[in-house]
Scaffold this active site. Structure first.
Site, PDB file in Angstrom:
ATOM      1  N   PHE B 121     -44.401  34.560  12.948  1.00  0.00           N
ATOM      2  CA  PHE B 121     -42.941  34.601  12.979  1.00  0.00           C
ATOM      3  C   PHE B 121     -42.427  34.078  11.652  1.00  0.00           C
ATOM      4  O   PHE B 121     -43.112  33.297  10.979  1.00  0.00           O
ATOM      5  CB  PHE B 121     -42.420  33.729  14.127  1.00  0.00           C
ATOM      6  CG  PHE B 121     -41.376  34.422  14.966  1.00  0.00           C
ATOM      7  CD1 PHE B 121     -41.699  35.528  15.722  1.00  0.00           C
ATOM      8  CD2 PHE B 121     -40.069  33.952  15.000  1.00  0.00           C
ATOM      9  CE1 PHE B 121     -40.743  36.166  16.496  1.00  0.00           C
ATOM     10  CE2 PHE B 121     -39.106  34.590  15.770  1.00  0.00           C
ATOM     11  CZ  PHE B 121     -39.446  35.691  16.516  1.00  0.00           C
ATOM     12  N   GLN B 235     -26.140  29.439  12.847  1.00  0.00           N
ATOM     13  CA  GLN B 235     -27.062  30.507  12.447  1.00  0.00           C
ATOM     14  C   GLN B 235     -26.566  31.867  12.941  1.00  0.00           C
ATOM     15  O   GLN B 235     -26.273  32.030  14.127  1.00  0.00           O
ATOM     16  CB  GLN B 235     -28.450  30.233  13.024  1.00  0.00           C
ATOM     17  CG  GLN B 235     -29.522  31.174  12.506  1.00  0.00           C
ATOM     18  CD  GLN B 235     -30.909  30.757  12.971  1.00  0.00           C
ATOM     19  OE1 GLN B 235     -31.182  30.687  14.167  1.00  0.00           O
ATOM     20  NE2 GLN B 235     -31.785  30.457  12.032  1.00  0.00           N
ATOM     21  N   HIS B 237     -27.522  35.901  13.210  1.00  0.00           N
ATOM     22  CA  HIS B 237     -28.551  36.933  13.090  1.00  0.00           C
ATOM     23  C   HIS B 237     -27.865  38.140  12.464  1.00  0.00           C
ATOM     24  O   HIS B 237     -26.774  38.512  12.891  1.00  0.00           O
ATOM     25  CB  HIS B 237     -29.117  37.265  14.466  1.00  0.00           C
ATOM     26  CG  HIS B 237     -30.309  38.168  14.412  1.00  0.00           C
ATOM     27  ND1 HIS B 237     -30.210  39.501  14.106  1.00  0.00           N
ATOM     28  CD2 HIS B 237     -31.626  37.926  14.600  1.00  0.00           C
ATOM     29  CE1 HIS B 237     -31.420  40.035  14.112  1.00  0.00           C
ATOM     30  NE2 HIS B 237     -32.295  39.103  14.410  1.00  0.00           N
ATOM     31  N   LEU B 251     -28.779  41.309  20.237  1.00  0.00           N
ATOM     32  CA  LEU B 251     -29.567  41.394  19.013  1.00  0.00           C
ATOM     33  C   LEU B 251     -30.279  42.731  18.860  1.00  0.00           C
ATOM     34  O   LEU B 251     -30.811  43.264  19.831  1.00  0.00           O
ATOM     35  CB  LEU B 251     -30.658  40.316  19.019  1.00  0.00           C
ATOM     36  CG  LEU B 251     -30.227  38.864  18.966  1.00  0.00           C
ATOM     37  CD1 LEU B 251     -31.466  37.983  18.855  1.00  0.00           C
ATOM     38  CD2 LEU B 251     -29.309  38.621  17.788  1.00  0.00           C
ATOM     39  N   GLU B 254     -35.257  42.627  13.968  1.00  0.00           N
ATOM     40  CA  GLU B 254     -35.608  42.919  12.593  1.00  0.00           C
ATOM     41  C   GLU B 254     -36.614  44.067  12.527  1.00  0.00           C
ATOM     42  O   GLU B 254     -36.707  44.773  11.532  1.00  0.00           O
ATOM     43  CB  GLU B 254     -36.259  41.661  12.011  1.00  0.00           C
ATOM     44  CG  GLU B 254     -35.792  41.269  10.660  1.00  0.00           C
ATOM     45  CD  GLU B 254     -36.033  39.767  10.430  1.00  0.00           C
ATOM     46  OE1 GLU B 254     -35.317  38.979  11.056  1.00  0.00           O
ATOM     47  OE2 GLU B 254     -36.930  39.424   9.660  1.00  0.00           O
ATOM     48  N   ARG B 315     -32.559  36.885   6.285  1.00  0.00           N
ATOM     49  CA  ARG B 315     -31.453  37.057   7.217  1.00  0.00           C
ATOM     50  C   ARG B 315     -30.094  36.737   6.611  1.00  0.00           C
ATOM     51  O   ARG B 315     -29.123  37.459   6.821  1.00  0.00           O
ATOM     52  CB  ARG B 315     -31.652  36.143   8.434  1.00  0.00           C
ATOM     53  CG  ARG B 315     -32.692  36.649   9.393  1.00  0.00           C
ATOM     54  CD  ARG B 315     -32.799  35.717  10.570  1.00  0.00           C
ATOM     55  NE  ARG B 315     -33.776  36.239  11.530  1.00  0.00           N
ATOM     56  CZ  ARG B 315     -34.003  35.694  12.721  1.00  0.00           C
ATOM     57  NH1 ARG B 315     -33.336  34.623  13.102  1.00  0.00           N
ATOM     58  NH2 ARG B 315     -34.888  36.222  13.524  1.00  0.00           N
ATOM     59  N   HIS B 381     -25.750  33.208  16.644  1.00  0.00           N
ATOM     60  CA  HIS B 381     -26.993  33.170  17.397  1.00  0.00           C
ATOM     61  C   HIS B 381     -27.376  31.763  17.830  1.00  0.00           C
ATOM     62  O   HIS B 381     -27.838  31.554  18.948  1.00  0.00           O
ATOM     63  CB  HIS B 381     -28.099  33.772  16.523  1.00  0.00           C
ATOM     64  CG  HIS B 381     -29.394  33.962  17.217  1.00  0.00           C
ATOM     65  ND1 HIS B 381     -29.476  34.538  18.471  1.00  0.00           N
ATOM     66  CD2 HIS B 381     -30.673  33.665  16.852  1.00  0.00           C
ATOM     67  CE1 HIS B 381     -30.757  34.571  18.834  1.00  0.00           C
ATOM     68  NE2 HIS B 381     -31.491  34.038  17.881  1.00  0.00           N
ATOM     69  N   ARG B 416     -32.719  26.887  11.408  1.00  0.00           N
ATOM     70  CA  ARG B 416     -33.780  26.783  12.401  1.00  0.00           C
ATOM     71  C   ARG B 416     -34.784  27.918  12.227  1.00  0.00           C
ATOM     72  O   ARG B 416     -34.403  29.062  11.991  1.00  0.00           O
ATOM     73  CB  ARG B 416     -33.184  26.853  13.808  1.00  0.00           C
ATOM     74  CG  ARG B 416     -34.194  26.858  14.923  1.00  0.00           C
ATOM     75  CD  ARG B 416     -33.525  27.180  16.251  1.00  0.00           C
ATOM     76  NE  ARG B 416     -32.967  28.518  16.277  1.00  0.00           N
ATOM     77  CZ  ARG B 416     -33.580  29.575  16.824  1.00  0.00           C
ATOM     78  NH1 ARG B 416     -34.738  29.446  17.414  1.00  0.00           N
ATOM     79  NH2 ARG B 416     -33.010  30.764  16.803  1.00  0.00           N
TER      80      ARG B 416
END
Lengths: 254, 604
Positions: B121, B235, B237, B251, B254, B315, B381, B416
């Protein structure tokens, strides 16, 4: 082809658990790609019936809006399903919304599903650990068993399988009625767990008692209704097999 | 005061997501009485939507992993603004929390030899996310819920909202709640309260959060006098759906861009080529031809000779680019950018490579991503900022108050990493439960609750029923969400933030005029009115903190201060209530001790 200028929704309403149900109709302007929940949200911002009466907004349960949480199960045009995946453009109008019929109504489309938690309690569908021993590096589990458990694991406790089951009755006294497909699948999930296996007999004992697996009438509606395609009938069959073996074993051990 | 239903506990947990349930389980294991209140039904909390997995250095998939690497990744991801001790505890304790969850019945994907399979990730050096398909959050909640159901001494109050925390001589003494279904008040007296209420996403129109995310815990803590830190770090997205309404905010992974999906504006331009930052120029393709070659190589499983398409920039860069295109009038019909994979890949390939994306949008909204482009905009997000807590016990600055999970601040710093939120819930949920139980046991006698305090609150909560029909709560919430998206979104200017403060004053006045029809029984209009108070508080906190941090760092971008400023790298922006005024001060962060600094510098 439904009327594309408006969306008409008839809601079976009920002001409280002991109140009589009644119907109200609402209409909103058609917009593309509404689902039942987004339509209900639009109604909520200005709750006015088609008779022009201002009323309190219909109540329903929802949380994730993406079919993960299992809150929004309801009866849509006579069929139980999740509100978030009931697409307005694919439904005949007026769209008729009713609460689940096998659970006590709390208000409007909101029902009390605590029966499902009670079933889990009866079957001890969890791993009892008292936290007093070292868990070590964790058990090995083959990918094959994992894959089968994953199929059982997708349950979102929505209640659709209970709604369509002929063996489930709304007025079953607490703790005596059929536990239902969802709980049986969860018991199997735990019986396949490396530590959970140690208590498999306790779960099977509970499933051999009143309201256990023998109460299944094999109508197989549950597997059709499950929005998560859980192999419910397979799980019931497997638990049936395990209980039979245990029954025979118990005769000899006794 | 009418008869008020009252119950008394040692520990009250607010919220039944991963952090709340883990806290309740721990507190009850320590022998105190525990109640959990949650706005929705048990098992339906926002945690169920988490897909990626739980980050823990189990080293079952790559033996090189360990807590030191996880610690370093977390601190680097947070631009070193993290509370270092929380980051250390997260990295050290997450593996035990995951194994414990598995022992309790949770299921994880496996390696061929039967161990927990971990996935890669963003920002994690080694494969580190334990997961089960893309349903890890649901698995976590189901397991914790089973554990809660089997505990005899946890009382769960579902569909119940905390309106205010109560204090007695500066200490927490309980909470006044209302049952959503009946509208009746319920007074829960408690020696300690654990806030586990999640985030603030519903302050923005485009957000990926459940309806419960109205910043309740942040606002309750602030009202009770607790410090909030890092509130400027929200944050986003980059790609959330903006249309149709039924999927707004959801969402778009990606992976869609990784599989060759491209971003276009209303003129059909692939605008990302214009947004490649100087420092990344060498790594990204500068022509469509080269970008397409990279995709072709990757699809064919060949080692890519070409450079990556600019759609795969980080991002924050992608999010800012989309926002700028829209701001400059090149947005899609519903105010986003087009994300097009339909014209780039064959329908059957899309269905095969992106099955959940395809199925989800098809089922929820009748959108066929193999046939038409999606309309996307950055979606709110996650909230990095929150209640300032002691890293060991999760105690807030008000005695008796604790916080864990998204509502707590510090762990994630300025940004994060994916996967760290689920481990956060387990590690710090447990610590908060233990901290609250220990605190409650040390208290002698029941904290007092003043009838006058309770009467004043109930009168305030019921006031909207007396003000019939002057302003709709939904209209005010809508206006707030639009304003926050426009003025306090991804790229912030001092002017916008000042405008936001002025607008918040007007919105507060409007909220004071909101009237509610009907009675108290399950009245969503009334609930929204009460939520507005919290949304306005957290919106103001985000705005003021954003104004105070005159630099760009992690998730926070100030247009006139595009670079990080060393001085701001050593301070937290603290939001605190003083009387009726919201104050903002800078406080130094605790420096990282020597041996951990070596780890950060790669000397492990």
């Amino acid at each position: 082809m439904p009327d594309r200028r408006t969306i008409e929704i008839r809601v079976k309403r009920q002001d409280g658990p002991d109140r009589a149900p009644y119907w109200q109709s609402f209409a909103i302007a058609w917009r593309p790609q509404h689902n039942v929940l987004s339509a209900l949200m639009e109604i909520r911002t200005n709750p006015m019936t088609t008779d022009g009466e201002r009323v309190s907004a219909p109540a329903w349960d929802a949380s994730c809006l993406e079919e993960v949480c299992g809150s929004c199960a309801m009866v849509v045009n006579g069929r139980v399903r999740m509100g978030c995946t009931a697409l307005v453009d694919r439904l005949d109008q007026p769209i008729v919304l009713e609460p689940l019929t096998k659970f006590p109504v709390v208000r409007d489309l909101v029902v009390d599903r605590s029966r499902m938690f009670e079933a889990l309690k009866n079957l001890r569908a969890w791993i009892p650990l008292d936290g007093t021993y070292d868990l070590g590096p964790g058990p090995r589990l083959s990918p094959e068993v994992q894959q089968f458990r994953y199929a059982l694991d997708r349950c979102i406790t929505c209640g659709c399988c209970l709604e369509v089951c002929p063996q489930i009755h709304r007025d079953d006294p607490p703790g005596t009625g059929f536990v239902g497909a969802a709980a049986i699948a969860q018991a199997l999930l735990m019986n396949l767990h490396p530590t959970g296996q140690l208590n498999a007999d306790e779960r099977l004992d509970a499933l051999m008692g009143p309201g256990g697996v023998a109460s299944c009438g094999n109508a197989q509606n549950c597997v059709e209704a499950c929005p998560k395609d859980i192999p419910l009938t397979h799980a019931i069959g497997e638990i049936g097999r395990q209980t039979t073996i245990k029954w025979i074993k118990d005769i000899f051990v006794r | 005061m009418d008869h008020l239903e009252t119950k008394t506990y040692d520990v009250l947990v607010v919220g039944a997501g991963g952090a709340g349930l883990r806290a309740a389980i721990e507190a009850v294991d320590q022998g105190v009485s525990v109640a959990v209140v949650c706005k929705s039904l048990l098992g339906k909390a926002h945690t169920v939507m988490a897909e990626g997995g739980v980050a823990a250095a189990l080293a079952t998939t790559d033996s090189r992993d360990g807590w030191r690497v996880h610690f370093r990744d977390t601190m680097r991801g947070g631009k070193l603004l993290n509370d270092w001790r929380m980051a250390q505890l997260l990295a050290q304790e997450a593996p035990a929390r995951v194994r414990e969850l598995e022992a309790w019945g949770a299921l994880f994907d496996r390696t061929p030899d039967g161990r927990i399979l971990q996935r890669n990730f963003g920002g994690h050096q080694y494969p580190r996310l334990a997961h089960v398909g893309d349903r890890t959050g649901l698995e976590m909640i189901r397991t914790l819920q089973d554990r809660t159901v089997q505990a005899q001494r946890i009382d769960v109050f579902m569909e119940c909202t905390v309106a205010r925390l109560l204090t007695d001589d500066g200490r927490i003494s309980g909470a006044l709640t209302y049952r959503r279904e009946s509208g009746r008040f319920l007074l829960l007296r408690a020696k300690a309260v654990v806030l586990a209420t999640g985030g603030i996403g519903r302050a923005y129109k485009i957000n990926s959060n459940s309806w419960e995310y109205t910043g309740d815990g942040h606002a309750l803590a602030y009202d009770a006098g607790a410090d909030l830190i890092g509130m400027e770090f929200v944050q986003f997205h980059p790609t959330g759906m903006v249309w149709p309404l039924s999927v707004r905010g959801i969402l778009v992974t990606e992976g869609v861009r990784g599989e060759g999906g491209v971003l276009k504006n209303s003129r059909g331009e692939r605008f990302m080529f214009r947004y490649i930052p100087e420092m990344f120029r060498g790594d990204f393709a500068d022509t469509e031809e080269e970008a397409d070659r990279w995709v072709a190589d990757v699809i064919a499983g060949r080692k890519a000779e070409a450079r990556r398409p600019p759609e795969l920039l980080t991002r924050d860069v992608v999010a800012r680019a989309i926002a700028q295109e829209v701001r400059e009038g090149r947005g899609s019909p519903h105010g986003g950018a087009f994300l097009d994979i339909a014209s780039r890949r064959k329908a059957e390939d899309i269905r095969k490579k992106l099955p959940s994306m395809y199925q989800q949008f098809f089922e929820l909204a009748d959108v066929d991503i193999t046939r038409e482009p999606m309309e996307v905009f950055p979606t709110t997000h996650y909230m990095m900022g929150g209640v300032k807590v002691d890293p060991e016990s999760q105690a807030a600055t008000v005695p008796g108050l604790f916080a864990a999970g998204e509502v707590a601040g510090g762990l994630h710093g300025a940004n994060r990493l994916g996967g760290n939120s689920l481990s956060d819930l387990l590690v710090f949920g447990r610590r908060a439960g233990a901290g609250a139980a220990t605190y409650a046991r040390a208290q002698s006698g029941e904290p007092g609750v003043e009838t006058r305090q309770v009467d004043a609150i109930t009168a305030e909560l019921l006031a909207p029923f007396e003000r019939k029909g002057s302003e709709s709560p939904y209209a005010v919430q809508d206006a707030l969400q639009d304003m926050m998206g426009t003025c306090v979104g991804i790229a912030r200017t001092a002017d916008d933030l000042q405008n936001a403060l002025a607008a918040l004053g007007e919105l507060r006045a409007r909220a004071g005029r909101v009237g509610v029809d009907g009675n108290r029984q399950y009245n969503p209009g009334w609930h929204t009115t009460l939520d507005l108070r919290n949304l306005l508080t957290v919106s103001e906190a985000v705005t003021r903190a954003a104004l105070a941090r005159r630099e760009s760092r992690g998730a926070h971008t100030r247009v006139e201060h595009p670079d990080s400023d060393k001085r701001f790298g050593t301070v937290n922006v603290v939001v605190r209530r003083q009387g009726d005024a919201m104050t903002v001060v800078e406080e130094p962060i605790v420096p990282v001790p020597g041996e951990l600094r070596d780890i950060l510098e790669g000397k492990d």
